[in-house]
Design an enzyme around this catalytic site. Structure first.
Site, PDB file in Angstrom:
ATOM      1  N   LYS A   1       0.823  -1.205   0.000  1.00 56.23           N
ATOM      2  CA  LYS A   1       0.000   0.000   0.000  1.00 56.23           C
ATOM      3  C   LYS A   1       0.863   1.263   0.000  1.00 56.23           C
ATOM      4  O   LYS A   1       1.799   1.380   0.795  1.00 56.23           O
ATOM      5  CB  LYS A   1      -0.896  -0.003   1.250  1.00 56.23           C
ATOM      6  CG  LYS A   1      -1.851   1.185   1.308  1.00 56.23           C
ATOM      7  CD  LYS A   1      -2.613   1.234   2.636  1.00 56.23           C
ATOM      8  CE  LYS A   1      -3.453   2.500   2.710  1.00 56.23           C
ATOM      9  NZ  LYS A   1      -4.050   2.711   4.034  1.00 56.23           N
TER      10      LYS A   1
ATOM     11  N   ASP B   1       0.612   2.686   5.181  1.00 57.23           N
ATOM     12  CA  ASP B   1       0.505   2.283   6.593  1.00 57.23           C
ATOM     13  C   ASP B   1      -0.001   0.860   6.821  1.00 57.23           C
ATOM     14  O   ASP B   1      -0.317   0.502   7.945  1.00 57.23           O
ATOM     15  CB  ASP B   1      -0.436   3.254   7.315  1.00 57.23           C
ATOM     16  CG  ASP B   1      -1.887   3.080   6.844  1.00 57.23           C
ATOM     17  OD1 ASP B   1      -2.144   3.298   5.650  1.00 57.23           O
ATOM     18  OD2 ASP B   1      -2.745   2.712   7.660  1.00 57.23           O
ATOM     19  N   CYS B   2      -0.096   0.020   5.790  1.00 61.11           N
ATOM     20  CA  CYS B   2      -0.685  -1.309   5.976  1.00 61.11           C
ATOM     21  C   CYS B   2       0.225  -2.218   6.812  1.00 61.11           C
ATOM     22  O   CYS B   2       1.346  -2.505   6.400  1.00 61.11           O
ATOM     23  CB  CYS B   2      -0.948  -1.930   4.609  1.00 61.11           C
ATOM     24  SG  CYS B   2      -1.327  -3.682   4.671  1.00 61.11           S
TER      25      CYS B   2
ATOM     26  N   LYS C   1      -6.188   2.075  -8.108  1.00 59.48           N
ATOM     27  CA  LYS C   1      -5.270   0.976  -8.407  1.00 59.48           C
ATOM     28  C   LYS C   1      -4.912   0.938  -9.887  1.00 59.48           C
ATOM     29  O   LYS C   1      -5.796   1.058 -10.735  1.00 59.48           O
ATOM     30  CB  LYS C   1      -5.894  -0.352  -7.966  1.00 59.48           C
ATOM     31  CG  LYS C   1      -6.026  -0.443  -6.457  1.00 59.48           C
ATOM     32  CD  LYS C   1      -6.872  -1.624  -6.015  1.00 59.48           C
ATOM     33  CE  LYS C   1      -7.083  -1.546  -4.508  1.00 59.48           C
ATOM     34  NZ  LYS C   1      -8.185  -2.409  -4.064  1.00 59.48           N
TER      35      LYS C   1
ATOM     36  N   HIS D   1       0.942   0.615  15.112  1.00 60.92           N
ATOM     37  CA  HIS D   1      -0.372   1.217  14.885  1.00 60.92           C
ATOM     38  C   HIS D   1      -1.057   1.551  16.214  1.00 60.92           C
ATOM     39  O   HIS D   1      -1.617   2.636  16.369  1.00 60.92           O
ATOM     40  CB  HIS D   1      -1.258   0.285  14.047  1.00 60.92           C
ATOM     41  CG  HIS D   1      -0.958   0.357  12.582  1.00 60.92           C
ATOM     42  ND1 HIS D   1      -1.837   0.856  11.661  1.00 60.92           N
ATOM     43  CD2 HIS D   1       0.155   0.033  11.883  1.00 60.92           C
ATOM     44  CE1 HIS D   1      -1.283   0.831  10.451  1.00 60.92           C
ATOM     45  NE2 HIS D   1      -0.078   0.321  10.566  1.00 60.92           N
TER      46      HIS D   1
ATOM     47  N   TRP E   1      -6.097   5.680   8.855  1.00 62.27           N
ATOM     48  CA  TRP E   1      -7.182   5.253   9.732  1.00 62.27           C
ATOM     49  C   TRP E   1      -8.323   6.272   9.817  1.00 62.27           C
ATOM     50  O   TRP E   1      -9.434   5.917  10.196  1.00 62.27           O
ATOM     51  CB  TRP E   1      -6.648   4.978  11.137  1.00 62.27           C
ATOM     52  CG  TRP E   1      -5.973   3.650  11.242  1.00 62.27           C
ATOM     53  CD1 TRP E   1      -4.625   3.412  11.242  1.00 62.27           C
ATOM     54  CD2 TRP E   1      -6.605   2.363  11.339  1.00 62.27           C
ATOM     55  NE1 TRP E   1      -4.382   2.063  11.337  1.00 62.27           N
ATOM     56  CE2 TRP E   1      -5.573   1.399  11.399  1.00 62.27           C
ATOM     57  CE3 TRP E   1      -7.927   1.939  11.375  1.00 62.27           C
ATOM     58  CZ2 TRP E   1      -5.835   0.026  11.499  1.00 62.27           C
ATOM     59  CZ3 TRP E   1      -8.187   0.571  11.484  1.00 62.27           C
ATOM     60  CH2 TRP E   1      -7.147  -0.353  11.532  1.00 62.27           C
TER      61      TRP E   1
ATOM     62  N   LYS F   1     -11.886   5.432   8.652  1.00 58.57           N
ATOM     63  CA  LYS F   1     -12.516   4.341   9.408  1.00 58.57           C
ATOM     64  C   LYS F   1     -12.957   4.813  10.796  1.00 58.57           C
ATOM     65  O   LYS F   1     -13.985   4.399  11.311  1.00 58.57           O
ATOM     66  CB  LYS F   1     -11.570   3.157   9.537  1.00 58.57           C
ATOM     67  CG  LYS F   1     -11.105   2.603   8.178  1.00 58.57           C
ATOM     68  CD  LYS F   1     -10.135   1.430   8.375  1.00 58.57           C
ATOM     69  CE  LYS F   1      -9.559   0.933   7.056  1.00 58.57           C
ATOM     70  NZ  LYS F   1      -8.397   1.685   6.586  1.00 58.57           N
TER      71      LYS F   1
END
Length: 214
Positions: A9, A20-21, A48, A161, A208, A211
């Site tokens: 990512k 940040d994955c 993508k 995280h 994040w 979310k």
């Protein structure tokens, strides 16, 4: 050609920088610790590229390709594959410690998204971290003793995280009493492999934010 190609990512808001994955970082940590040379493709997950979707119709990251073979998804599968292909530095932990800390990340996500302080989500995370601290107290410095293993490489990005994201969105910090866990985190984060593969803190927050605000 390079023996290993890996798609991870890209940063939310900057497709030229590592994103940040934590599952992507786990794969990169494995490659770095095994000293396997690789070619990195940063994938803008909001837009993508066509070649990526053709190669990998599900569009998931991380994916890895060995020796011009097909792209393989799922960090568990990828880590096992790398272990088979590059066994000289084994990272496989014994089965009895393989699932240590496995509930930490889902507990983190639940607490992060929680809007109700009395729902027990914070306590559930603290309990998982407490169990990890206890394990390290009797088995440390790493989950399987002296040598780093795949369990640590899976946990390291997730603990990063927890540290950054809960600090930002909840003003939450790891309780002082978890001294073994604190030492473990410090040790993991200072490894060259980690420094080389971690996303900048602002990209964890950016990743994040949608979310958390959902």
């Amino acid at each position: 050609s390079m023996a290993v190609e890996v798609c991870v990512k890209a940063a939310t808001g900057d497709p030229s920088i590592l994103g940040d994955c934590p599952f992507c970082q786990r794969v990169l940590l494995t490659l770095e610790e095994k000293k396997v040379p690789y070619k990195l493709h940063l994938i803008n997950t909001d837009d993508k590229p066509q070649w990526f979707l053709e190669a990998n119709p599900e569009g998931k990251v991380p994916v890895i390709k060995l020796d011009d073979d097909k792209w393989i998804a799922d960090s568990d599968v990828i880590v096992n594959l790398l272990e088979e292909k590059y066994p000289s530095l084994s990272l496989t932990p014994p089965p009895e410690v393989a699932s240590v800390g496995s509930k930490v990340f889902p507990s983190f996500v639940k607490f992060l998204k929680s809007k109700d302080p009395s729902d027990g989500a914070e306590q559930a995370l603290v309990d998982e971290l407490s169990a990890l601290d206890e394990h390290l107290k009797s088995n440390g410095p790493y989950v399987n003793g002296e040598n780093i293993s795949a369990v640590d490489l899976s946990l390291a990005p997730k603990l990063y995280h927890i540290d950054v994201v809960l600090g930002h969105f909840k003003g939450w910090t790891l309780p002082e009493r978890f001294t073994h866990l604190r030492d473990y985190i410090k040790s993991l984060f200072s490894r060259e492999s980690f420094q080389k593969t971690k996303a900048a803190k602002e990209y964890l927050v950016a990743g994040w934010a949608p979310k958390v605000n959902a």
